[in-house]
Design a protein around this motif. Sequence first.
Motif, PDB file in Angstrom:
ATOM      1  N   SER A 173      -1.933  -1.108  -3.684  1.00  0.00           N
ATOM      2  CA  SER A 173      -3.029  -0.180  -3.422  1.00  0.00           C
ATOM      3  C   SER A 173      -2.495   1.240  -3.252  1.00  0.00           C
ATOM      4  N   PHE A 174      -3.199   2.188  -3.878  1.00  0.00           N
ATOM      5  CA  PHE A 174      -2.890   3.606  -3.693  1.00  0.00           C
ATOM      6  C   PHE A 174      -3.856   4.146  -2.648  1.00  0.00           C
ATOM      7  N   CYS A 175      -3.329   4.724  -1.598  1.00  0.00           N
ATOM      8  CA  CYS A 175      -4.177   5.200  -0.503  1.00  0.00           C
ATOM      9  C   CYS A 175      -3.935   6.687  -0.254  1.00  0.00           C
ATOM     10  N   GLU A 176      -4.882   7.508  -0.660  1.00  0.00           N
ATOM     11  CA  GLU A 176      -4.792   8.944  -0.389  1.00  0.00           C
ATOM     12  C   GLU A 176      -5.365   9.222   0.998  1.00  0.00           C
ATOM     13  N   GLN A 177      -5.227  10.460   1.463  1.00  0.00           N
ATOM     14  CA  GLN A 177      -5.630  10.806   2.822  1.00  0.00           C
ATOM     15  C   GLN A 177      -7.085  10.447   3.099  1.00  0.00           C
ATOM     16  N   GLU A 178      -7.968  10.739   2.145  1.00  0.00           N
ATOM     17  CA  GLU A 178      -9.406  10.478   2.334  1.00  0.00           C
ATOM     18  C   GLU A 178      -9.735   8.991   2.370  1.00  0.00           C
ATOM     19  N   GLU A 179      -8.779   8.138   1.979  1.00  0.00           N
ATOM     20  CA  GLU A 179      -9.022   6.695   1.936  1.00  0.00           C
ATOM     21  C   GLU A 179      -8.404   5.959   3.130  1.00  0.00           C
ATOM     22  N   GLY A 230      -6.798  -9.091   8.346  1.00  0.00           N
ATOM     23  CA  GLY A 230      -5.865  -9.517   9.397  1.00  0.00           C
ATOM     24  C   GLY A 230      -4.503  -9.886   8.876  1.00  0.00           C
ATOM     25  N   ALA A 231      -4.140  -9.304   7.735  1.00  0.00           N
ATOM     26  CA  ALA A 231      -2.846  -9.630   7.127  1.00  0.00           C
ATOM     27  C   ALA A 231      -1.941  -8.407   7.158  1.00  0.00           C
ATOM     28  N   ASN A 232      -0.657  -8.677   7.095  1.00  0.00           N
ATOM     29  CA  ASN A 232       0.306  -7.582   7.079  1.00  0.00           C
ATOM     30  C   ASN A 232       0.424  -7.035   5.659  1.00  0.00           C
ATOM     31  N   VAL A 233      -0.023  -5.803   5.479  1.00  0.00           N
ATOM     32  CA  VAL A 233       0.140  -5.118   4.206  1.00  0.00           C
ATOM     33  C   VAL A 233       1.334  -4.187   4.357  1.00  0.00           C
ATOM     34  N   ILE A 234       2.300  -4.332   3.464  1.00  0.00           N
ATOM     35  CA  ILE A 234       3.495  -3.489   3.521  1.00  0.00           C
ATOM     36  C   ILE A 234       3.117  -2.085   3.092  1.00  0.00           C
ATOM     37  N   THR A 235       3.339  -1.096   3.979  1.00  0.00           N
ATOM     38  CA  THR A 235       2.976   0.288   3.671  1.00  0.00           C
ATOM     39  C   THR A 235       4.226   1.088   3.287  1.00  0.00           C
ATOM     40  N   ILE A 236       4.036   1.972   2.300  1.00  0.00           N
ATOM     41  CA  ILE A 236       5.155   2.755   1.773  1.00  0.00           C
ATOM     42  C   ILE A 236       4.736   4.214   1.680  1.00  0.00           C
ATOM     43  N   GLN A 237       5.504   5.090   2.306  1.00  0.00           N
ATOM     44  CA  GLN A 237       5.249   6.537   2.224  1.00  0.00           C
ATOM     45  C   GLN A 237       5.928   7.085   0.974  1.00  0.00           C
ATOM     46  N   THR A 238       5.222   7.896   0.203  1.00  0.00           N
ATOM     47  CA  THR A 238       5.799   8.440  -1.022  1.00  0.00           C
ATOM     48  C   THR A 238       6.290   9.859  -0.849  1.00  0.00           C
ATOM     49  N   ASN A 239       6.064  10.434   0.347  1.00  0.00           N
ATOM     50  CA  ASN A 239       6.551  11.800   0.553  1.00  0.00           C
ATOM     51  C   ASN A 239       7.085  11.971   1.983  1.00  0.00           C
ATOM     52  N   ASP A 265      -3.260  13.690  -6.456  1.00  0.00           N
ATOM     53  CA  ASP A 265      -2.721  14.164  -7.726  1.00  0.00           C
ATOM     54  C   ASP A 265      -1.391  13.517  -8.103  1.00  0.00           C
ATOM     55  N   GLU A 266      -0.883  12.632  -7.226  1.00  0.00           N
ATOM     56  CA  GLU A 266       0.347  11.911  -7.536  1.00  0.00           C
ATOM     57  C   GLU A 266       0.095  10.463  -7.940  1.00  0.00           C
ATOM     58  N   LYS A 267      -1.161  10.051  -7.890  1.00  0.00           N
ATOM     59  CA  LYS A 267      -1.479   8.646  -8.196  1.00  0.00           C
ATOM     60  C   LYS A 267      -1.095   8.274  -9.627  1.00  0.00           C
ATOM     61  N   PHE A 268      -1.395   9.151 -10.560  1.00  0.00           N
ATOM     62  CA  PHE A 268      -1.143   8.805 -11.961  1.00  0.00           C
ATOM     63  C   PHE A 268       0.346   8.616 -12.225  1.00  0.00           C
ATOM     64  N   ASN A 269       1.170   9.522 -11.706  1.00  0.00           N
ATOM     65  CA  ASN A 269       2.620   9.390 -11.897  1.00  0.00           C
ATOM     66  C   ASN A 269       3.153   8.120 -11.247  1.00  0.00           C
ATOM     67  N   LEU A 270       2.586   7.756 -10.100  1.00  0.00           N
ATOM     68  CA  LEU A 270       2.996   6.517  -9.434  1.00  0.00           C
ATOM     69  C   LEU A 270       2.631   5.315 -10.295  1.00  0.00           C
ATOM     70  N   LEU A 271       1.459   5.369 -10.919  1.00  0.00           N
ATOM     71  CA  LEU A 271       1.042   4.279 -11.801  1.00  0.00           C
ATOM     72  C   LEU A 271       2.002   4.152 -12.982  1.00  0.00           C
ATOM     73  N   LEU A 272       2.414   5.285 -13.555  1.00  0.00           N
ATOM     74  CA  LEU A 272       3.369   5.249 -14.665  1.00  0.00           C
ATOM     75  C   LEU A 272       4.692   4.636 -14.217  1.00  0.00           C
ATOM     76  N   THR A 273       5.117   4.950 -13.001  1.00  0.00           N
ATOM     77  CA  THR A 273       6.364   4.378 -12.475  1.00  0.00           C
ATOM     78  C   THR A 273       6.261   2.866 -12.357  1.00  0.00           C
ATOM     79  N   ALA A 333       0.852  -1.190   0.000  1.00  0.00           N
ATOM     80  CA  ALA A 333       0.000   0.000   0.000  1.00  0.00           C
ATOM     81  C   ALA A 333       0.889   1.241   0.000  1.00  0.00           C
ATOM     82  N   TYR A 334       0.682   2.097  -0.991  1.00  0.00           N
ATOM     83  CA  TYR A 334       1.413   3.357  -1.083  1.00  0.00           C
ATOM     84  C   TYR A 334       0.528   4.477  -0.534  1.00  0.00           C
ATOM     85  N   PHE A 335       1.010   5.185   0.462  1.00  0.00           N
ATOM     86  CA  PHE A 335       0.318   6.376   0.945  1.00  0.00           C
ATOM     87  C   PHE A 335       0.725   7.534   0.036  1.00  0.00           C
ATOM     88  N   VAL A 336      -0.215   8.027  -0.735  1.00  0.00           N
ATOM     89  CA  VAL A 336       0.093   8.957  -1.808  1.00  0.00           C
ATOM     90  C   VAL A 336      -1.000  10.014  -1.922  1.00  0.00           C
TER      91      VAL A 336
END
Length: 371
Positions: free
Chosen positions: A344-350, A362-371, A227-235, A221-224
């Motif tokens: 998964s892309f997770c913005e603040q509202e999500e 109940g599973a460990n989802v690896i979370t990644i901060q993009t900023n 307006d950065e979701k699209f660029n992350l998808l391209l990456t 899960a990327y915390f993003v």
Amino acid sequence: MKFKNLNIIAPIIEAIDLAGYKGATEIQQKAIPVILGGNDIIGCAQTGTGKTASFAIPMLQLLEQQPITKKYIRALVLVPTRELAIQVATNFETYSKKLALKHLAVFGGVSQEMQINKLKKNIDILIATPGRLLDLIATKNVSLSNIEILVLDEADRMLDMGFAKDVKKILSTIPAKRQTLFFSATMPPEIRKLAQDMVINPVEINVAPVSSTAQTIQQLAYFVERDEKFNLLLTILDDSKIQRLLVFTRTKYGADKLTKRLQKSGIFAAAIHGNKSQNARQKALNDFKNNTIKVLIATDIAARGIDIDELSHVVNYELPNIPETYVHRIGRTGRAGMQGVAISFCEQEERKDFKNIQKLIGANVITIQTN
């Protein structure tokens, strides 16, 4: 367990071997002997567990071993969506290659005339969505008076889409004396009540509850920011390991918008959702399977009807607000024991939706901060 250890007849074993199946999944091991024994079942199994084969294989065997002289529709598989109807029909095609039994899928969004013409060719097994089936019954182009086996597949999705009344109307046209196979990914009280109204002395089979995700899927899960979701998808798409990518959005509008942005960036992409014609949806799905397009963007209505071999990656561009939907989405990868990655892309509202998903699985989802 090998399929040959489940007392399956040689012609079906040959077809299974041709398809490259290595062994029976848990739902297949549990359901096939019960169905071959003539029992009704209530099966709770999430998508990706091999559920279709668990009822299609024994159905074909039962019909093959009880030949009839006069041809009529002997088995009915009710499904909620066009995509699932096509997927189930494809499975029947695979398992019946060495048999004389004929099957047909009927669904809305295409001409009835072609389907009616095919119905005249002595169909043994009918796979149908409720709305189109009721149309064909009303015009007397289909009779269900000789049904021996009834399958209700994805029952929870059927009710979610408002088909409860249609299902009851169809049941009223089918003989009470029949074998009924009831499958659902979840079993809330209203689904259980529907099941109990349909079956007689059923054997209950529970495999991989909806709160569980396959061990073969790595979840990130990327915390993003939005307006950065699209660029992350391209990456992510720059990764040479990803040959095809299935992307989920919440809305049809969002799916179309994302498709256009990807196309403008030079990426072959297509959308699949309820507003698309059946031909457009099927073309997009076929192009994706054949690697003509790299990215398929889908809404949740299509999530359970997409069956693609060796799909390595799935992206939740927008998180679903229903936690169980997350399980169904990512179940498109990591199938049949293969490895998969769900991003998964997770913005603040999500964030709240993400917490609810974590609580459910109940599973460990690896979370990644993009900023």
